[in-house]
Design a protein around this motif. Structure first.
Motif, PDB file in Angstrom:
ATOM      1  N   ALA A 433       0.846  -1.208   0.000  1.00  0.00           N
ATOM      2  CA  ALA A 433       0.000   0.000   0.000  1.00  0.00           C
ATOM      3  C   ALA A 433       0.878   1.254   0.000  1.00  0.00           C
ATOM      4  O   ALA A 433       0.564   2.241  -0.684  1.00  0.00           O
ATOM      5  CB  ALA A 433      -0.925  -0.014   1.214  1.00  0.00           C
ATOM      6  N   GLU A 434       1.950   1.213   0.761  1.00  0.00           N
ATOM      7  CA  GLU A 434       2.876   2.357   0.780  1.00  0.00           C
ATOM      8  C   GLU A 434       3.556   2.540  -0.568  1.00  0.00           C
ATOM      9  O   GLU A 434       3.764   3.666  -1.040  1.00  0.00           O
ATOM     10  CB  GLU A 434       3.934   2.118   1.875  1.00  0.00           C
ATOM     11  CG  GLU A 434       4.785   3.337   2.197  1.00  0.00           C
ATOM     12  CD  GLU A 434       3.973   4.456   2.830  1.00  0.00           C
ATOM     13  OE1 GLU A 434       4.380   5.631   2.652  1.00  0.00           O
ATOM     14  OE2 GLU A 434       2.953   4.171   3.473  1.00  0.00           O
ATOM     15  N   LYS A 435       3.860   1.422  -1.221  1.00  0.00           N
ATOM     16  CA  LYS A 435       4.458   1.480  -2.567  1.00  0.00           C
ATOM     17  C   LYS A 435       3.511   2.156  -3.554  1.00  0.00           C
ATOM     18  O   LYS A 435       3.925   3.012  -4.349  1.00  0.00           O
ATOM     19  CB  LYS A 435       4.797   0.068  -3.043  1.00  0.00           C
ATOM     20  CG  LYS A 435       5.341   0.017  -4.466  1.00  0.00           C
ATOM     21  CD  LYS A 435       5.548  -1.423  -4.929  1.00  0.00           C
ATOM     22  CE  LYS A 435       5.959  -1.457  -6.389  1.00  0.00           C
ATOM     23  NZ  LYS A 435       6.127  -2.845  -6.890  1.00  0.00           N
ATOM     24  N   VAL A 436       2.220   1.772  -3.517  1.00  0.00           N
ATOM     25  CA  VAL A 436       1.222   2.382  -4.412  1.00  0.00           C
ATOM     26  C   VAL A 436       1.141   3.882  -4.161  1.00  0.00           C
ATOM     27  O   VAL A 436       1.080   4.695  -5.093  1.00  0.00           O
ATOM     28  CB  VAL A 436      -0.159   1.722  -4.219  1.00  0.00           C
ATOM     29  CG1 VAL A 436      -1.251   2.508  -4.944  1.00  0.00           C
ATOM     30  CG2 VAL A 436      -0.130   0.281  -4.701  1.00  0.00           C
ATOM     31  N   LYS A 437       1.146   4.255  -2.895  1.00  0.00           N
ATOM     32  CA  LYS A 437       1.060   5.671  -2.526  1.00  0.00           C
ATOM     33  C   LYS A 437       2.241   6.462  -3.068  1.00  0.00           C
ATOM     34  O   LYS A 437       2.078   7.555  -3.634  1.00  0.00           O
ATOM     35  CB  LYS A 437       1.002   5.757  -0.995  1.00  0.00           C
ATOM     36  CG  LYS A 437       0.819   7.147  -0.440  1.00  0.00           C
ATOM     37  CD  LYS A 437       0.621   7.014   1.070  1.00  0.00           C
ATOM     38  CE  LYS A 437       0.958   8.320   1.750  1.00  0.00           C
ATOM     39  NZ  LYS A 437       0.882   8.193   3.215  1.00  0.00           N
ATOM     40  N   MET A 438       3.440   5.895  -2.947  1.00  0.00           N
ATOM     41  CA  MET A 438       4.628   6.593  -3.427  1.00  0.00           C
ATOM     42  C   MET A 438       4.699   6.596  -4.961  1.00  0.00           C
ATOM     43  O   MET A 438       5.182   7.560  -5.570  1.00  0.00           O
ATOM     44  CB  MET A 438       5.884   5.950  -2.830  1.00  0.00           C
ATOM     45  CG  MET A 438       5.983   6.140  -1.312  1.00  0.00           C
ATOM     46  SD  MET A 438       7.580   5.626  -0.642  1.00  0.00           S
ATOM     47  CE  MET A 438       8.648   6.919  -1.260  1.00  0.00           C
ATOM     48  N   SER A 439       4.201   5.551  -5.595  1.00  0.00           N
ATOM     49  CA  SER A 439       4.157   5.502  -7.066  1.00  0.00           C
ATOM     50  C   SER A 439       3.249   6.602  -7.606  1.00  0.00           C
ATOM     51  O   SER A 439       3.562   7.263  -8.607  1.00  0.00           O
ATOM     52  CB  SER A 439       3.665   4.142  -7.543  1.00  0.00           C
ATOM     53  OG  SER A 439       4.596   3.136  -7.239  1.00  0.00           O
ATOM     54  N   LYS A 440       2.110   6.802  -6.931  1.00  0.00           N
ATOM     55  CA  LYS A 440       1.216   7.884  -7.336  1.00  0.00           C
ATOM     56  C   LYS A 440       1.900   9.233  -7.176  1.00  0.00           C
ATOM     57  O   LYS A 440       1.728  10.146  -7.997  1.00  0.00           O
ATOM     58  CB  LYS A 440      -0.066   7.848  -6.508  1.00  0.00           C
ATOM     59  CG  LYS A 440      -1.012   6.714  -6.873  1.00  0.00           C
ATOM     60  CD  LYS A 440      -2.290   6.774  -6.042  1.00  0.00           C
ATOM     61  CE  LYS A 440      -3.247   5.655  -6.424  1.00  0.00           C
ATOM     62  NZ  LYS A 440      -4.481   5.675  -5.571  1.00  0.00           N
ATOM     63  N   GLY A 441       2.682   9.363  -6.109  1.00  0.00           N
ATOM     64  CA  GLY A 441       3.412  10.624  -5.897  1.00  0.00           C
ATOM     65  C   GLY A 441       4.396  10.899  -7.027  1.00  0.00           C
ATOM     66  O   GLY A 441       4.513  12.049  -7.490  1.00  0.00           O
TER      67      GLY A 441
END
Length: 514
Positions: A433-441
Motif C-alpha cells: 500500500a505504501e508502494k502504491v502511494k509513493m508511485s502515485k506521488g
C-alpha cells in the motif's frame, strides 16, 4: 495546381466503426452480410447477377427530368442492355453542403471510368441519387464557408426536393464571393431538386454524371409490390431483426432500428410516418387514416404518395437502376451491411458496397507551419491532450519521464518486502500500500514537471492547436464541416486535382497537400 498526396491506413486517422474496418479487411464472419467484395475482378459476377427490366421507364423519366438542361448521352446509354450504373447518394444540401458530398461524386465518376477500362464491352454510368424525398430540412439548410455558417430559412415542410427556392437569395446576398453556377441554378429553377440537378450537371456533366430524382410516379409503380408487402406483412422489420441477431453474435451494434412499417405518406408539404394502429393505417401528426381496403386503393391509384424510409430506400434505388456498386461514407456502409436479407427476400441483386474516397486537404500555408513545428498530419489525429504532451516530449531538451525513478522505487520496495515477510508475512500488504502511494506521488511529480515544461512552449503549442483547428474545424473532420468552395473559389482546378488523385479502389485515407 501543384500538389502531392499521402496515403494513410484508415486505422491511423480516425475512429471509424469497427464493422466498417472489419469489412474492408474482409473479415470472414461478415461474408453473409454482402454479396461480392468490391475488387475490380468481382464486377464480372456483379454484372451477371444484375437483371434489370425497367430501362425504358428509367430513360423516359430521366428524359423528363433533364428536358430543361438537355438530355445527356449517358441517359440514352442507360437504355442499352450492356450499360450499368454505379451510384452514390446524398441529401440536397444547399451549395453542395459538406466537402465529402463532392468526394462521393468524384469517387463514383472515377469508379465508372475504372470499370469502363476493365470491361470495355460494357458501359458504366455514374449516378448521383438525389434524396429529394427526405424531409429533414435542418440537415440541408446550412453550410460552412471560410469559417462562417450560412443558413436558408423557410417555413416549408415535406419533401425537400419539392420546396420552392423562396428565401435562398438571402443566402446568396450574404456571400462575399457569389459563384455564378449557384446563382444561375437557384434563380432559374422553381424547386430545390431542379436547382441541384442543374449545378451538379454544370460541375460534373462533362464527366458523365447523371442525377436521378426518385420522387416520380413511374418509379413508384415499379416499387408497388414491395410497398404492398411491407404494408401487409412488416417483412422489413422481420429481416432486419434477424440480421440484428447475427450482428450481436459478431459483436456489432445495428445502426438501423426498423419500424413495423418502414414507409412514409407523402403529399405536397407533407411526409409523415405510416403506422398501423388498431387495424387502421394512420399518418402520424395528421388526421389521415385508412382502412386496409382504402390503403390498397390508394396504393393502386397514387403510388407516388408512398415514400421509403432509410431501411427501404436502398432497395428502391436498386430496383429502378441497373446498378452494380454503391459508394458511401463509413456510416452508410455500416447500415448497408444490415440490408442483404431484405434484398434476398425481394430477389434483388445486392450491389458492391464501397467506401467513397476519404480525404484531408492541407494548403501550402498550413503545410509550412506544420513543417516548422516538426509535426506530421497524422499526429493531429490524437486528442488535444495527447497531442500537446507528444509535442512537448518531442521538442524538450530535458528528460521529462521518471521511468528510471519508478523502476528504482519498484526495486527498492521489492527488497523491503522480501526482508519484511521473512520476519512477518502479514507486513506485505501494508508495504505494498505504501508502494502504491509513493508511485502515485512520482506520477504526480512527473505530470507537474511536464506541465512546467509545457508552459515554456506555450506559443508553439498554441500555433500547433491553431493549425489543428484549421484542419479539423470545431473538432470535426474537415470533409464533414467545410464546403468545397473553400478550395474551389481560390483554386478552380481543385476538382481536376480530385479526379487525378482519387482512386475509388484504394481504401486508404488521402492527404492532399496543395
Amino acid at each position: 495546381m501543384q500538389s502531392h498526396i499521402q496515403k494513410l491506413p484508415l486505422e491511423q486517422v480516425a475512429n471509424f466503426p469497427k464493422i466498417f474496418l472489419d469489412y474492408l479487411n474482409e473479415k470472414p464472419e461478415l461474408k453473409p452480410l454482402y454479396g461480392h467484395f468490391p475488387r475490380i475482378e468481382n464486377f464480372d459476377s456483379l454484372i451477371q447477377e444484375k437483371g434489370f427490366a425497367h430501362r425504358a421507364v428509367l430513360v423516359k423519366v430521366l428524359e423528363e427530368q433533364y428536358a430543361k438542361l438537355g438530355v445527356p448521352e449517358n441517359v440514352k446509354l442507360l437504355g442499352e442492355d450492356n450499360t450499368y450504373s454505379v451510384t452514390t447518394g446524398h441529401q440536397l444540401n444547399i451549395f453542395t453542403g459538406p466537402l465529402y458530398v463532392i468526394y462521393k461524386i468524384v469517387s463514383t465518376i472515377n469508379l465508372a471510368k475504372r470499370l469502363s477500362e476493365a470491361y470495355p464491352d460494357k458501359n458504366f454510368v455514374p449516378v448521383y441519387w438525389m434524396a429529394t424525398e427526405d424531409h429533414d430540412f435542418e440537415e440541408i439548410a446550412s453550410f460552412f464557408l471560410f469559417g462562417n455558417k450560412y443558413s436558408w430559412t423557410t417555413t416549408q415542410k415535406g419533401a425537400v426536393g419539392e420546396m420552392s427556392l423562396d428565401g435562398i437569395q438571402e443566402v446568396i446576398d450574404q456571400l462575399k464571393d457569389k459563384p455564378e453556377i449557384f446563382i444561375k441554378a437557384y434563380s432559374q429553377n422553381d424547386n430545390l431538386a431542379d436547382a441541384v440537378r442543374q449545378y451538379m450537371h454544370e460541375l460534373f456533366g462533362e464527366h458523365g454524371l447523371v442525377c436521378v430524382d426518385g420522387n416520380h410516379r413511374d418509379f413508384k409503380e415499379i416499387f408497388k409490390p414491395v410497398i404492398k408487402e411491407e404494408l401487409s406483412s412488416g417483412i422489413v422489420k422481420q429481416k432486419l431483426d434477424e440480421n440484428a441477431v447475427l450482428l450481436d453474435q459478431l459483436g456489432y451494434k445495428p445502426q438501423i432500428h426498423p419500424r413495423e412499417i418502414n414507409l412514409f405518406y407523402k403529399d405536397k408539404g407533407l411526409r409523415e410516418r405510416i403506422d398501423l394502429v388498431e387495424g387502421e393505417y394512420k399518418v402520424l401528426e395528421t388526421a389521415l387514416s385508412f382502412t386496409k381496403e382504402e390503403i390498397e386503393v390508394l396504393l393502386q391509384e397514387h403510388p407516388e404518395r408512398f415514400s421509403p424510409n432509410v431501411a427501404l430506400r436502398p432497395l428502391y434505388q436498386e430496383m429502378i437502376l441497373p446498378n452494380v456498386a454503391y459508394l458511401g461514407g463509413p456510416s452508410e456502409l455500416t447500415y448497408w451491411l444490415q440490408l442483404k436479407g431484405i434484398f434476398d427476400h425481394f430477389k434483388v441483386a445486392f450491389p458492391a458496397v464501397m467506401p467513397r474516397n476519404l480525404a484531408l486537404v492541407v494548403n501550402e500555408n498550413l503545410q509550412k507551419r506544420l513543417d516548422k513545428l516538426g509535426v506530421k498530419v497524422e499526429d493531429l489525429y490524437q486528442d488535444d491532450a495527447k497531442l500537446r504532451k507528444a509535442y512537448v516530449d518531442q521538442v524538450s531538451e530535458n528528460q521529462l519521464q521518471l521511468q528510471e525513478e519508478q523502476a528504482s522505487l519498484d526495486e527498492l520496495f521489492d527488497s523491503i518486502i522480501r526482508k519484511a515477510i521473512s520476519v512477518d508475512p502479514t507486513l506485505k500488504g501494508a508495504i505494498e500500500a505504501e508502494k502504491v502511494k509513493m508511485s502515485k506521488g512520482i506520477s504526480n511529480l512527473e505530470a507537474r514537471i511536464k506541465k512546467a515544461e509545457e508552459r515554456k512552449f506555450e506559443t508553439s503549442i498554441q500555433q500547433l492547436m491553431g493549425v489543428k483547428e484549421k484542419l479539423f474545424p470545431g473538432g470535426s473532420q474537415q470533409e464533414r464541416k467545410d464546403n468545397f468552395l473553400n478550395f474551389y473559389l481560390n483554386n478552380p482546378g481543385f476538382l481536376d486535382l480530385l479526379f487525378e488523385t482519387f482512386d475509388p479502389l484504394d481504401y486508404r485515407f488521402n492527404v492532399l497537400y496543395l
